[in-house]
Design an enzyme around this catalytic site. Sequence first.
Site, short mmCIF file in Angstrom:
data_model
loop_
_atom_site.label_atom_id
_atom_site.label_comp_id
_atom_site.label_asym_id
_atom_site.label_seq_id
_atom_site.Cartn_x
_atom_site.Cartn_y
_atom_site.Cartn_z
N TYR A 108 5.64 -4.62 -1.63
CA TYR A 108 4.24 -5.01 -1.78
C TYR A 108 3.44 -4.57 -0.55
O TYR A 108 2.35 -4.03 -0.67
CB TYR A 108 4.12 -6.52 -1.98
CG TYR A 108 4.80 -7.05 -3.23
CD1 TYR A 108 4.42 -6.61 -4.49
CD2 TYR A 108 5.80 -8.00 -3.13
CE1 TYR A 108 5.03 -7.10 -5.63
CE2 TYR A 108 6.42 -8.50 -4.27
CZ TYR A 108 6.03 -8.05 -5.51
OH TYR A 108 6.65 -8.54 -6.64
N ARG A 127 0.51 -10.19 -0.57
CA ARG A 127 0.24 -11.17 -1.63
C ARG A 127 -0.78 -10.63 -2.62
O ARG A 127 -0.67 -10.85 -3.83
CB ARG A 127 -0.27 -12.47 -1.01
CG ARG A 127 0.78 -13.16 -0.18
CD ARG A 127 0.21 -14.41 0.40
NE ARG A 127 0.94 -15.51 -0.24
CZ ARG A 127 0.81 -16.75 0.10
NH1 ARG A 127 -0.04 -17.09 1.04
NH2 ARG A 127 1.52 -17.68 -0.49
N ASN A 136 -1.13 -5.84 -14.10
CA ASN A 136 -1.08 -4.43 -14.49
C ASN A 136 -1.11 -4.32 -16.02
O ASN A 136 -0.18 -4.77 -16.69
CB ASN A 136 0.19 -3.80 -13.93
CG ASN A 136 0.37 -2.35 -14.33
OD1 ASN A 136 -0.50 -1.73 -14.93
ND2 ASN A 136 1.53 -1.80 -13.98
N CYS A 144 5.05 -0.90 -12.04
CA CYS A 144 5.07 -2.07 -11.16
C CYS A 144 6.48 -2.62 -10.99
O CYS A 144 6.74 -3.34 -10.03
CB CYS A 144 4.10 -3.14 -11.65
SG CYS A 144 4.28 -3.60 -13.36
N HIS A 145 7.41 -2.24 -11.87
CA HIS A 145 8.81 -2.67 -11.70
C HIS A 145 9.42 -2.05 -10.45
O HIS A 145 10.42 -2.55 -9.95
CB HIS A 145 9.65 -2.33 -12.94
CG HIS A 145 9.72 -0.87 -13.26
ND1 HIS A 145 8.71 -0.22 -13.96
CD2 HIS A 145 10.65 0.06 -12.98
CE1 HIS A 145 9.05 1.05 -14.10
NE2 HIS A 145 10.22 1.25 -13.51
N GLU A 170 16.76 3.40 -13.89
CA GLU A 170 16.32 4.45 -12.97
C GLU A 170 17.32 4.70 -11.85
O GLU A 170 17.06 5.50 -10.96
CB GLU A 170 14.94 4.11 -12.42
CG GLU A 170 13.87 4.11 -13.49
CD GLU A 170 12.47 3.98 -12.93
OE1 GLU A 170 12.27 4.07 -11.70
OE2 GLU A 170 11.55 3.79 -13.75
#
Length: 178
Positions: A108, A127, A136, A144-145, A170
């Site tokens: 993040y 945050r 998203n 976003c994963h 992946e």
Amino acid sequence: MPVQLSWRIIPAPEPIGALTVAVSEAGLCLVGFGAVPERAAAAAERLGADPVEDPAGTEEAAAQLAEYLAGARREFDLPLDWRLTHGTQRTVLQALFAHVPFGATTTYAELAALSGAYEGHGYTAARGVGSIMGSNPIPVVVPCHRVMAAGGLGGFGGGRATKEWLLAHEGVLAPTLF
């Protein structure tokens, strides 16, 4: 004549089960975890469009997502409609899409710095990015994963099992034994 938002539900491996996909005249605008036609209807309303279940209008998006889930595609080359995002959210999601490829991860805080959207915000930047990942509208395609907490996986709108499956798919995590 009103603008149309084409949508459909496509099958996905467990633990995902299904994805709801919506495409506007500008491009893919929604990927929802599960069979959630109400999310397509809500997206259509926000875009001032009529939601229409339309396999032909979603054919390319559905095909690319199916190829990705089957292991035959590593990147998406679909036009994306970013209109369900805005401001800092759009900036961060576009940075994620452009700079974190298949098989890579970021945190993040790293994504906050990469996007440039949180200059001078210190610890609150991570945050803020975490909150954006949860909102998203185009997960999987806007990956976003691939965004992790500093000390572990972090949260995920599709659920922890889905995040683990996508990361194992992946090659980032070892597959779990069932």
